[in-house]
Design a protein around this motif. Sequence first.
Motif, PDB file in Angstrom:
ATOM      1  N   ASN A 281      17.911  -9.973   8.712  1.00 29.67           N
ATOM      2  CA  ASN A 281      17.981  -8.674   9.375  1.00 29.67           C
ATOM      3  C   ASN A 281      17.196  -7.607   8.611  1.00 29.67           C
ATOM      4  O   ASN A 281      16.602  -6.721   9.221  1.00 29.67           O
ATOM      5  CB  ASN A 281      19.447  -8.244   9.526  1.00 29.67           C
ATOM      6  CG  ASN A 281      20.145  -8.958  10.651  1.00 29.67           C
ATOM      7  OD1 ASN A 281      19.969  -8.640  11.820  1.00 29.67           O
ATOM      8  ND2 ASN A 281      20.952  -9.962  10.306  1.00 29.67           N
TER       9      ASN A 281
ATOM     10  N   ASN B 110      20.983  -2.374  19.947  1.00 32.57           N
ATOM     11  CA  ASN B 110      20.449  -2.534  18.597  1.00 32.57           C
ATOM     12  C   ASN B 110      20.725  -1.271  17.788  1.00 32.57           C
ATOM     13  O   ASN B 110      21.392  -0.350  18.265  1.00 32.57           O
ATOM     14  CB  ASN B 110      18.961  -2.894  18.624  1.00 32.57           C
ATOM     15  CG  ASN B 110      18.080  -1.738  19.065  1.00 32.57           C
ATOM     16  OD1 ASN B 110      18.564  -0.649  19.373  1.00 32.57           O
ATOM     17  ND2 ASN B 110      16.777  -1.968  19.090  1.00 32.57           N
TER      18      ASN B 110
ATOM     19  N   GLU C 207      22.402  -6.210   4.870  1.00 29.77           N
ATOM     20  CA  GLU C 207      22.000  -7.050   5.996  1.00 29.77           C
ATOM     21  C   GLU C 207      22.714  -6.637   7.289  1.00 29.77           C
ATOM     22  O   GLU C 207      23.266  -7.469   8.015  1.00 29.77           O
ATOM     23  CB  GLU C 207      22.261  -8.529   5.706  1.00 29.77           C
ATOM     24  CG  GLU C 207      21.312  -9.143   4.698  1.00 29.77           C
ATOM     25  CD  GLU C 207      19.856  -9.206   5.180  1.00 29.77           C
ATOM     26  OE1 GLU C 207      19.637  -9.477   6.366  1.00 29.77           O
ATOM     27  OE2 GLU C 207      18.950  -8.976   4.357  1.00 29.77           O
TER      28      GLU C 207
ATOM     29  N   PRO D  18      23.377  -6.014  10.984  1.00 32.53           N
ATOM     30  CA  PRO D  18      22.765  -6.734  12.103  1.00 32.53           C
ATOM     31  C   PRO D  18      21.827  -5.838  12.907  1.00 32.53           C
ATOM     32  O   PRO D  18      22.195  -4.717  13.266  1.00 32.53           O
ATOM     33  CB  PRO D  18      23.963  -7.179  12.944  1.00 32.53           C
ATOM     34  CG  PRO D  18      25.074  -6.276  12.547  1.00 32.53           C
ATOM     35  CD  PRO D  18      24.841  -5.894  11.126  1.00 32.53           C
ATOM     36  N   TYR D  19      20.628  -6.343  13.162  1.00 32.30           N
ATOM     37  CA  TYR D  19      19.659  -5.585  13.967  1.00 32.30           C
ATOM     38  C   TYR D  19      20.205  -5.321  15.363  1.00 32.30           C
ATOM     39  O   TYR D  19      20.062  -4.226  15.911  1.00 32.30           O
ATOM     40  CB  TYR D  19      18.337  -6.350  14.064  1.00 32.30           C
ATOM     41  CG  TYR D  19      17.519  -5.980  15.276  1.00 32.30           C
ATOM     42  CD1 TYR D  19      16.790  -4.795  15.315  1.00 32.30           C
ATOM     43  CD2 TYR D  19      17.513  -6.799  16.415  1.00 32.30           C
ATOM     44  CE1 TYR D  19      16.073  -4.437  16.451  1.00 32.30           C
ATOM     45  CE2 TYR D  19      16.798  -6.449  17.540  1.00 32.30           C
ATOM     46  CZ  TYR D  19      16.090  -5.262  17.565  1.00 32.30           C
ATOM     47  OH  TYR D  19      15.383  -4.899  18.690  1.00 32.30           O
TER      48      TYR D  19
ATOM     49  N   LEU E  69      23.413  -6.516  18.526  1.00 31.80           N
ATOM     50  CA  LEU E  69      24.703  -7.125  18.838  1.00 31.80           C
ATOM     51  C   LEU E  69      24.789  -7.410  20.331  1.00 31.80           C
ATOM     52  O   LEU E  69      24.479  -6.548  21.154  1.00 31.80           O
ATOM     53  CB  LEU E  69      25.850  -6.194  18.435  1.00 31.80           C
ATOM     54  CG  LEU E  69      26.025  -5.868  16.950  1.00 31.80           C
ATOM     55  CD1 LEU E  69      27.033  -4.736  16.776  1.00 31.80           C
ATOM     56  CD2 LEU E  69      26.454  -7.097  16.158  1.00 31.80           C
TER      57      LEU E  69
ATOM     58  N   GLU F 257      26.278 -11.294  16.685  1.00 32.71           N
ATOM     59  CA  GLU F 257      24.874 -10.982  16.407  1.00 32.71           C
ATOM     60  C   GLU F 257      23.958 -12.135  16.788  1.00 32.71           C
ATOM     61  O   GLU F 257      22.734 -12.000  16.754  1.00 32.71           O
ATOM     62  CB  GLU F 257      24.681 -10.646  14.931  1.00 32.71           C
ATOM     63  CG  GLU F 257      24.862 -11.814  13.978  1.00 32.71           C
ATOM     64  CD  GLU F 257      24.514 -11.461  12.547  1.00 32.71           C
ATOM     65  OE1 GLU F 257      23.516 -10.752  12.312  1.00 32.71           O
ATOM     66  OE2 GLU F 257      25.263 -11.906  11.641  1.00 32.71           O
TER      67      GLU F 257
ATOM     68  N   ARG G 140      26.936 -19.918  10.215  1.00 28.53           N
ATOM     69  CA  ARG G 140      27.087 -18.641  10.919  1.00 28.53           C
ATOM     70  C   ARG G 140      28.358 -17.875  10.528  1.00 28.53           C
ATOM     71  O   ARG G 140      28.395 -16.644  10.612  1.00 28.53           O
ATOM     72  CB  ARG G 140      27.108 -18.869  12.440  1.00 28.53           C
ATOM     73  CG  ARG G 140      25.866 -19.546  12.986  1.00 28.53           C
ATOM     74  CD  ARG G 140      25.884 -19.554  14.510  1.00 28.53           C
ATOM     75  NE  ARG G 140      24.951 -20.539  15.051  1.00 28.53           N
ATOM     76  CZ  ARG G 140      23.655 -20.340  15.211  1.00 28.53           C
ATOM     77  NH1 ARG G 140      23.132 -19.189  14.857  1.00 28.53           N
ATOM     78  NH2 ARG G 140      22.885 -21.295  15.717  1.00 28.53           N
TER      79      ARG G 140
ATOM     80  N   ARG H 180      29.125 -13.925   9.918  1.00 28.54           N
ATOM     81  CA  ARG H 180      30.069 -13.210  10.792  1.00 28.54           C
ATOM     82  C   ARG H 180      31.062 -12.374   9.987  1.00 28.54           C
ATOM     83  O   ARG H 180      31.431 -11.260  10.369  1.00 28.54           O
ATOM     84  CB  ARG H 180      30.796 -14.255  11.655  1.00 28.54           C
ATOM     85  CG  ARG H 180      31.909 -13.746  12.581  1.00 28.54           C
ATOM     86  CD  ARG H 180      33.269 -13.636  11.912  1.00 28.54           C
ATOM     87  NE  ARG H 180      33.747 -14.829  11.271  1.00 28.54           N
ATOM     88  CZ  ARG H 180      34.501 -15.755  11.842  1.00 28.54           C
ATOM     89  NH1 ARG H 180      34.841 -15.626  13.100  1.00 28.54           N
ATOM     90  NH2 ARG H 180      34.938 -16.789  11.150  1.00 28.54           N
TER      91      ARG H 180
ATOM     92  N   ILE I  80      30.408  -8.764   9.055  1.00 25.64           N
ATOM     93  CA  ILE I  80      30.575  -7.803  10.143  1.00 25.64           C
ATOM     94  C   ILE I  80      32.043  -7.436  10.294  1.00 25.64           C
ATOM     95  O   ILE I  80      32.386  -6.265  10.502  1.00 25.64           O
ATOM     96  CB  ILE I  80      30.005  -8.363  11.465  1.00 25.64           C
ATOM     97  CG1 ILE I  80      28.500  -8.618  11.313  1.00 25.64           C
ATOM     98  CG2 ILE I  80      30.283  -7.405  12.623  1.00 25.64           C
ATOM     99  CD1 ILE I  80      27.851  -9.216  12.546  1.00 25.64           C
TER     100      ILE I  80
END
Length: 360
Positions: free
Chosen positions: A16, A75, A90, A92-93, A95, A197, A208, A212, A215
């Motif tokens: 990201n 975004n 990082e 997230p760019y 969601l 994401e 993953r 996660r 977040i």
Amino acid sequence: MYDKYKIWLAIAPIKNSIKLELLKELKDEKNIYNFMKENSNRKNRLVETLLRTYSEERLYNLQELCEREGISFLNIKDTKYPKSLLNINEMPYGLFYKGNIDKLNNNDKKIAIVGSRRASYYGKNIVEIICRELKDTNVQIISGLARGIDGEAHKGSIENGIYTCGVLGCGIDVIYPKEHKNLYKKIIENQGCILSEFSPDAPPERFRFPLRNRIISGLSNLIIIVEASEKSGSLITANWALEQGKDIMAVPASIFLEQNKGTNKLIKDGAYPFTSVEDIINLLEIEKTYNANKNVRKSYSEICDRIYEILTSEPMHVDEIARSSNIDITQLYGVLFEMQLREEICCLNGNYYVKVNKSI
């Protein structure tokens, strides 16, 4: 309307931080794509990865999937983007989400409740009490929709009218575990939110879930760990929380059980010990009207009182209850059945019983 270039960048398998740096330098996603095309002849891994990800057919299919299943996308430039994620490592760019994401930006206190997938009755009871006693307060519950403690946190939130958000370690169109299909739907039906994401069709691969977890902690003011072994993924959430400067609370439990070694070690290392819901209320300065009598157990008979005093959160076999209470086994079964109907006790597999604590 979905922007295919934004979807493309969101699902691209690169960090990201690189996505955000590209966006900062090139201003928008279409410019990033054009820049990659112009440099397609260069032997550069980043260029190759991004161009390999771009597929008109795949992006069209994802757009159709999102429209068909009611999946929205935002975004970091979107006003609905959760502000609490803007300063994490990082971030997230983008969601993908379903439900009401707006509430994640209000002033409610946000509490993450995570823990063992093999939750004991003790752990489930703790989560139940937390959710019930936080009813009608300005809190939200964040968790990962996994088996065990996560699922109990979402269920308890729904039962008590608390907003809850499930953060997935797979695509938002992939319900994992499958037995949480109804819970997934109920979260959305009760004005909660499911988000991820990852690409909407991404499978639940092991790598993953740690991503996660950052977040989950990033969205929260406080992270509560309920039952975690020394290798539990919940401790990854705790590590992210430490990095993000978030408060951590752990539920103490038996030192003899493997599933408690992680939580007990967190307390040893400085996490707040959970001893009652008042610990949460005081730490987060939550306004709450407390009714001292609302959780007082009603007495139904001397026999019921005797059994209730004998039982604990540790499973006890019916034969042991009969010996300890000196009650005839035939009569005992009838009394136990009545107490189950009143939700004073719970029957487990193998004729074991535990007390249902209404408060701490």
